[in-house]
Design a protein around this motif. Structure first.
Motif, PDB file in Angstrom:
ATOM      1  N   ARG A 116       0.981 103.615  86.447  1.00 45.97           N
ATOM      2  CA  ARG A 116       2.344 103.093  86.673  1.00 45.97           C
ATOM      3  C   ARG A 116       3.397 104.144  86.342  1.00 45.97           C
ATOM      4  O   ARG A 116       4.358 104.331  87.089  1.00 45.97           O
ATOM      5  CB  ARG A 116       2.589 101.841  85.824  1.00 45.97           C
ATOM      6  CG  ARG A 116       2.034 100.561  86.420  1.00 45.97           C
ATOM      7  CD  ARG A 116       2.620  99.332  85.739  1.00 45.97           C
ATOM      8  NE  ARG A 116       2.316  99.242  84.309  1.00 45.97           N
ATOM      9  CZ  ARG A 116       1.148  98.778  83.819  1.00 45.97           C
ATOM     10  NH1 ARG A 116       0.213  98.355  84.637  1.00 45.97           N
ATOM     11  NH2 ARG A 116       0.932  98.735  82.528  1.00 45.97           N
ATOM     12  N   ALA A 117       3.208 104.835  85.226  1.00 45.77           N
ATOM     13  CA  ALA A 117       4.188 105.855  84.825  1.00 45.77           C
ATOM     14  C   ALA A 117       4.217 106.989  85.847  1.00 45.77           C
ATOM     15  O   ALA A 117       5.292 107.491  86.213  1.00 45.77           O
ATOM     16  CB  ALA A 117       3.852 106.399  83.432  1.00 45.77           C
ATOM     17  N   LEU A 118       3.050 107.387  86.325  1.00 47.30           N
ATOM     18  CA  LEU A 118       2.993 108.449  87.338  1.00 47.30           C
ATOM     19  C   LEU A 118       3.622 107.975  88.644  1.00 47.30           C
ATOM     20  O   LEU A 118       4.377 108.712  89.291  1.00 47.30           O
ATOM     21  CB  LEU A 118       1.534 108.886  87.563  1.00 47.30           C
ATOM     22  CG  LEU A 118       0.922 109.720  86.424  1.00 47.30           C
ATOM     23  CD1 LEU A 118      -0.592 109.807  86.571  1.00 47.30           C
ATOM     24  CD2 LEU A 118       1.525 111.117  86.369  1.00 47.30           C
ATOM     25  N   ALA A 119       3.324 106.718  89.012  1.00 46.11           N
ATOM     26  CA  ALA A 119       3.878 106.173  90.263  1.00 46.11           C
ATOM     27  C   ALA A 119       5.405 106.123  90.198  1.00 46.11           C
ATOM     28  O   ALA A 119       6.085 106.302  91.220  1.00 46.11           O
ATOM     29  CB  ALA A 119       3.303 104.794  90.528  1.00 46.11           C
ATOM     30  N   ALA A 120       5.939 105.915  88.996  1.00 45.89           N
ATOM     31  CA  ALA A 120       7.396 105.837  88.835  1.00 45.89           C
ATOM     32  C   ALA A 120       8.074 107.165  89.189  1.00 45.89           C
ATOM     33  O   ALA A 120       9.265 107.192  89.514  1.00 45.89           O
ATOM     34  CB  ALA A 120       7.751 105.428  87.398  1.00 45.89           C
ATOM     35  N   VAL A 121       7.320 108.269  89.110  1.00 50.03           N
ATOM     36  CA  VAL A 121       7.887 109.561  89.526  1.00 50.03           C
ATOM     37  C   VAL A 121       7.247 110.031  90.836  1.00 50.03           C
ATOM     38  O   VAL A 121       7.322 111.215  91.204  1.00 50.03           O
ATOM     39  CB  VAL A 121       7.716 110.644  88.422  1.00 50.03           C
ATOM     40  CG1 VAL A 121       8.540 110.285  87.200  1.00 50.03           C
ATOM     41  CG2 VAL A 121       6.264 110.847  88.062  1.00 50.03           C
ATOM     42  N   GLY A 122       6.589 109.101  91.521  1.00 57.30           N
ATOM     43  CA  GLY A 122       6.074 109.394  92.859  1.00 57.30           C
ATOM     44  C   GLY A 122       4.772 110.168  92.911  1.00 57.30           C
ATOM     45  O   GLY A 122       4.491 110.856  93.895  1.00 57.30           O
ATOM     46  N   VAL A 123       3.972 110.058  91.842  1.00 56.91           N
ATOM     47  CA  VAL A 123       2.725 110.833  91.781  1.00 56.91           C
ATOM     48  C   VAL A 123       1.533 109.893  91.635  1.00 56.91           C
ATOM     49  O   VAL A 123       1.621 108.890  90.925  1.00 56.91           O
ATOM     50  CB  VAL A 123       2.763 111.805  90.566  1.00 56.91           C
ATOM     51  CG1 VAL A 123       1.420 112.469  90.353  1.00 56.91           C
ATOM     52  CG2 VAL A 123       3.851 112.851  90.762  1.00 56.91           C
ATOM     53  N   ASP A 124       0.444 110.201  92.328  1.00 55.15           N
ATOM     54  CA  ASP A 124      -0.811 109.488  92.053  1.00 55.15           C
ATOM     55  C   ASP A 124      -1.896 110.517  91.733  1.00 55.15           C
ATOM     56  O   ASP A 124      -1.670 111.728  91.797  1.00 55.15           O
ATOM     57  CB  ASP A 124      -1.213 108.571  93.218  1.00 55.15           C
ATOM     58  CG  ASP A 124      -1.501 109.333  94.497  1.00 55.15           C
ATOM     59  OD1 ASP A 124      -1.673 110.579  94.439  1.00 55.15           O
ATOM     60  OD2 ASP A 124      -1.548 108.698  95.559  1.00 55.15           O
ATOM     61  N   ALA A 125      -3.078 110.003  91.373  1.00 51.21           N
ATOM     62  CA  ALA A 125      -4.147 110.898  90.908  1.00 51.21           C
ATOM     63  C   ALA A 125      -4.554 111.898  91.987  1.00 51.21           C
ATOM     64  O   ALA A 125      -4.784 113.074  91.692  1.00 51.21           O
ATOM     65  CB  ALA A 125      -5.350 110.088  90.452  1.00 51.21           C
ATOM     66  N   ALA A 126      -4.622 111.435  93.227  1.00 46.12           N
ATOM     67  CA  ALA A 126      -5.059 112.328  94.308  1.00 46.12           C
ATOM     68  C   ALA A 126      -4.081 113.492  94.472  1.00 46.12           C
ATOM     69  O   ALA A 126      -4.486 114.653  94.602  1.00 46.12           O
ATOM     70  CB  ALA A 126      -5.190 111.547  95.606  1.00 46.12           C
TER      71      ALA A 126
END
Lengths: 167, 73
Positions: free
Chosen positions: A51-61
């Protein structure tokens, strides 16, 4: 610490470290660094890191690709072209013996545990690892985030905003 | 200092240090591949250690499991 939370933390730690080791060995690194902890945190079932990564537009891939690109760019900087096809192959031997991590990964882990103790609700979650990585200033994880257009400060703010982290 | 083409400027330590990290990873990758090939061609660990400038024991401890896994595939 309550027994239930202690058991949950042990499960989280086991998942986090095992996942980091798998991420590292998958790209030919025998010792996990902060970038591998971050990728592993993103896959934890509590979902807070993702969720925190998604909030800055980033995912694991995207993060995984950015880490590979950071190394490829660095090699290109010394005149070595390492195409994506020539990316480091995975280590094939099963990991044995006590797990080793880079000093920076140890620092991130210890900082995440310290944040977990002070956060509400208490207990280690993926977002604590995200925050600990976002406090770093140098290294592959930070370069990969910047390559994705994310300043660590912004990720730290997203982590604090989303999951009750101490300021 | 080695005269490499387009080396990152020493005035940009961040880029130069990232290059060191990437070169270390590349060297580790090359080491595993070269040693796997050497073992396949019948080199002893003593010879491999000698060629790498480390002891046979150090070479074996560091690389034997990975070489075994690669040769067994």
């Amino acid at each position: 610490m309550g027994l239930v939370r202690a058991i949950r933390d042990i499960r989280t730690i086991k998942g986090l470290l095992t996942g980091a080791e798998t991420e590292a060995r998958g790209t030919g690194d025998d010792v996990p660094g902060p970038e591998h902890l971050l990728l592993s945190a993103a896959a934890l079932p509590d979902g807070s890191a993702a969720r925190a990564l998604a909030a800055v537009g980033v995912d694991a891939a995207a993060l995984r690709t950015a880490v590979a690109a950071v190394h490829a760019d660095a090699l290109a900087g010394v005149g070595l072209e390492a195409g994506t096809a020539a990316a480091a192959p995975a280590l094939e031997a099963p990991a044995t013996g006590p797990m080793r991590t880079s000093p920076q990964a140890q620092q991130v882990f210890q900082r995440a545990v310290a944040l977990a103790k002070r956060s509400s609700p208490a207990g280690l979650r993926g977002v604590h690892v995200v925050a600990a990585v976002a406090e770093l200033e140098h290294g592959t994880a930070v370069r990969a985030l910047r390559r994705l257009g994310v300043e660590p400060d912004r990720l730290l703010a997203a982590a604090r905003a989303g999951d009750g982290l101490p300021g | 200092m080695v005269d490499l083409p387009s080396v990152p400027s020493p005035e940009d330590p961040e880029a130069a240090l990232a290059a060191v990290v990437a070169l270390r990873r590349l060297a580790a990758q090359l080491e595993v591949e070269a040693v796997t090939e050497a073992v396949a061609r019948g080199w002893t660990w003593a010879s491999i250690g000698e060629a790498l400038g480390i002891s046979a024991q150090a070479a074996h401890k560091k690389l034997a499991a990975e070489v075994r896994a690669r040769r067994g595939r």
